[in-house]
Design a protein around this motif. Structure first.
Motif, mmCIF file in Angstrom:
data_model
loop_
_atom_site.group_PDB
_atom_site.id
_atom_site.type_symbol
_atom_site.label_atom_id
_atom_site.label_comp_id
_atom_site.label_asym_id
_atom_site.label_seq_id
_atom_site.Cartn_x
_atom_site.Cartn_y
_atom_site.Cartn_z
ATOM 1 N N VAL A 37 12.347 -10.489 -16.161
ATOM 2 C CA VAL A 37 12.815 -9.962 -14.919
ATOM 3 C C VAL A 37 12.435 -8.482 -14.901
ATOM 4 C CG1 VAL A 37 14.445 -9.548 -13.007
ATOM 5 C CG2 VAL A 37 14.265 -11.836 -14.072
ATOM 6 N N PRO A 38 11.693 -7.772 -13.802
ATOM 7 C CA PRO A 38 11.524 -6.389 -14.092
ATOM 8 C C PRO A 38 12.765 -5.615 -13.789
ATOM 9 C CG PRO A 38 9.852 -7.128 -13.011
ATOM 10 C CD PRO A 38 10.901 -8.631 -13.195
ATOM 11 N N GLU A 39 12.909 -4.530 -14.443
ATOM 12 C CA GLU A 39 14.128 -3.766 -13.865
ATOM 13 C C GLU A 39 14.004 -2.870 -12.695
ATOM 14 O OE1 GLU A 39 17.206 -3.094 -14.975
ATOM 15 O OE2 GLU A 39 17.310 -4.091 -16.711
ATOM 16 N N ARG A 40 12.602 -2.713 -12.640
ATOM 17 C CA ARG A 40 11.871 -1.845 -11.402
ATOM 18 C C ARG A 40 10.555 -2.061 -11.255
ATOM 19 N NH1 ARG A 40 12.383 4.489 -13.287
ATOM 20 N NH2 ARG A 40 10.734 4.496 -14.835
ATOM 21 N N PHE A 41 10.056 -1.651 -10.162
ATOM 22 C CA PHE A 41 8.763 -1.463 -9.824
ATOM 23 C C PHE A 41 8.291 -0.099 -9.536
ATOM 24 C CE2 PHE A 41 8.480 -6.017 -8.285
ATOM 25 C CZ PHE A 41 7.974 -6.706 -9.250
ATOM 26 N N GLU A 42 7.155 0.413 -10.175
ATOM 27 C CA GLU A 42 6.897 1.682 -10.057
ATOM 28 C C GLU A 42 5.521 2.032 -9.265
ATOM 29 O OE1 GLU A 42 6.060 3.269 -14.040
ATOM 30 O OE2 GLU A 42 7.992 3.532 -14.588
ATOM 31 N N LEU A 43 5.513 2.749 -8.283
ATOM 32 C CA LEU A 43 4.679 3.028 -7.322
ATOM 33 C C LEU A 43 4.214 4.714 -7.415
ATOM 34 C CD1 LEU A 43 2.985 1.494 -5.034
ATOM 35 C CD2 LEU A 43 4.813 2.513 -3.207
ATOM 36 N N GLY A 47 -0.946 9.988 6.227
ATOM 37 C CA GLY A 47 -1.602 8.774 6.786
ATOM 38 C C GLY A 47 -2.036 7.687 5.743
ATOM 39 N N ASP A 48 -1.807 7.880 4.572
ATOM 40 C CA ASP A 48 -2.049 6.834 3.584
ATOM 41 C C ASP A 48 -0.990 5.504 3.615
ATOM 42 O OD1 ASP A 48 -4.329 8.045 2.894
ATOM 43 O OD2 ASP A 48 -3.620 8.682 0.701
ATOM 44 N N THR A 49 -1.545 4.562 3.248
ATOM 45 C CA THR A 49 -0.662 3.546 3.284
ATOM 46 C C THR A 49 -0.660 2.853 1.785
ATOM 47 O OG1 THR A 49 -0.722 2.777 5.362
ATOM 48 C CG2 THR A 49 -0.059 1.074 4.209
ATOM 49 N N LEU A 50 0.396 2.609 0.875
ATOM 50 C CA LEU A 50 0.296 1.827 -0.387
ATOM 51 C C LEU A 50 1.102 0.431 -0.141
ATOM 52 C CD1 LEU A 50 1.425 4.892 -2.698
ATOM 53 C CD2 LEU A 50 -0.960 4.163 -1.984
ATOM 54 N N GLY A 76 4.136 16.201 4.764
ATOM 55 C CA GLY A 76 4.315 14.566 4.957
ATOM 56 C C GLY A 76 5.695 14.017 4.612
ATOM 57 N N VAL A 77 5.970 12.923 4.642
ATOM 58 C CA VAL A 77 7.194 12.126 4.474
ATOM 59 C C VAL A 77 6.975 10.930 3.862
ATOM 60 C CG1 VAL A 77 9.474 11.400 5.324
ATOM 61 C CG2 VAL A 77 8.480 13.360 6.412
ATOM 62 N N ALA A 78 7.343 10.691 2.628
ATOM 63 C CA ALA A 78 7.248 9.501 2.031
ATOM 64 C C ALA A 78 8.225 8.124 2.608
ATOM 65 C CB ALA A 78 7.209 9.451 0.624
ATOM 66 N N ASN A 79 7.679 7.458 3.346
ATOM 67 C CA ASN A 79 8.251 6.252 4.145
ATOM 68 C C ASN A 79 8.310 5.006 3.457
ATOM 69 O OD1 ASN A 79 9.790 4.794 6.103
ATOM 70 N ND2 ASN A 79 7.876 4.563 7.420
ATOM 71 N N VAL A 83 4.101 -1.418 1.178
ATOM 72 C CA VAL A 83 5.438 -0.846 0.532
ATOM 73 C C VAL A 83 5.763 0.411 0.969
ATOM 74 C CG1 VAL A 83 6.352 -0.476 -1.439
ATOM 75 C CG2 VAL A 83 4.865 -2.595 -1.350
ATOM 76 N N LEU A 84 4.785 1.361 1.380
ATOM 77 C CA LEU A 84 4.992 2.770 1.642
ATOM 78 C C LEU A 84 3.945 3.394 2.408
ATOM 79 C CD1 LEU A 84 6.592 5.611 -0.584
ATOM 80 C CD2 LEU A 84 3.912 5.707 0.184
ATOM 81 N N THR A 85 4.338 4.193 3.427
ATOM 82 C CA THR A 85 3.443 5.159 4.338
ATOM 83 C C THR A 85 3.726 6.559 4.108
ATOM 84 O OG1 THR A 85 4.835 4.916 6.001
ATOM 85 C CG2 THR A 85 2.994 3.248 6.018
#
Length: 224
Positions: free
Chosen positions: A143-149, A157-160, A125-128, A181-183
């Motif tokens: 202010v955050p430097e980054r968000f982690e997923l 087929g999952d969606t985040l 699968g491809v992290a889109n 944010v990501l599929t």
């Protein structure tokens, strides 16, 4: 907490296109600080300082203290940079002054965790990443430097969504819903199509059944 970056600047006395061109001819980049219901402050920046920040990436979420000789440093955000259409060098910078207690709108980059163990990605699968950075409202001092997923358990087929961000760090999104944010997309299958070469046909004659047979040569005449 995001780091506050200090930039030294010189004051400009005149506004307008002509004054800005004169600043650029002098080797500096014209800039302005606006906002917080105060008069705009005109500045001239060292182009090396501007390029240094642009090369870092994520400059729209960094906090700056712009220091002008004889005045207190101004806390602000770098909101916009204009570039020369040919040389691609910065020709103007806009800063937004921060007011006390004001939440600021920033864009924070997204970083993926667990790609190496994600069952969906391991299966091809491809992290889109639909949104490479997220626009949020944040306190200027945190202010955050980054968000982690975390995608370590994601299958094909999952969606985040925004709610899957590990630590939102006290921010609130500017989009009023739990946005994607990501599929994890299925692998792309490329089918190989083999086209057979056409078989050459024998040239047809007048009767339409191939080339006409050659006429037999006449038998030689007998000598008397």
């Amino acid at each position: 907490m995001v780091q506050t970056i200090r930039i030294e600047a010189a004051a400009r006395e005149r506004a307008g296109k002509g004054a800005a061109r004169a600043t650029r001819r002098g080797g500096s980049v014209p800039a302005v600080i606006y906002g917080a219901k105060q008069e705009a402050t005109l500045l001239a920046l060292d182009p090396r300082d501007v390029m240094k920040e642009l090369h870092k990436g994520g400059w729209q979420s960094h906090l700056y203290e712009v220091a002008v000789a004889g005045a207190a440093p101004v806390r602000c955000l770098m909101r916009d940079v204009q570039f020369h259409p040919v040389s691609d060098q910065p020709i103007h910078v806009d800063f937004q002054r921060l007011a006390a207690g004001q939440k600021i709108r920033v864009r924070v980059p997204v970083v993926l965790l667990g790609e190496d163990v994600s069952p969906g990605i391991k299966a091809g699968g491809v992290a889109n990443l639909v949104r490479r950075d997220l626009e949020v409202l944040s306190d200027p001092d945190s202010v955050p430097e980054r968000f982690e997923l975390d995608v370590s358990e994601a299958n094909i087929g999952d969606t985040l969504r925004w709610s899957n961000v590990k630590d939102q760090q006290g921010t609130s999104p500017t989009i009023p819903r739990d946005f994607v944010v990501l599929t994890v997309a299925p692998p792309v299958v490329v089918e190989e199509v083999i086209v057979a070469a056409p078989v050459a046909e024998a040239p047809k004659g007048k009767g339409g059944k191939g080339a006409p047979a050659k006429a037999a040569a006449p038998a030689p005449a007998k000598k008397k």
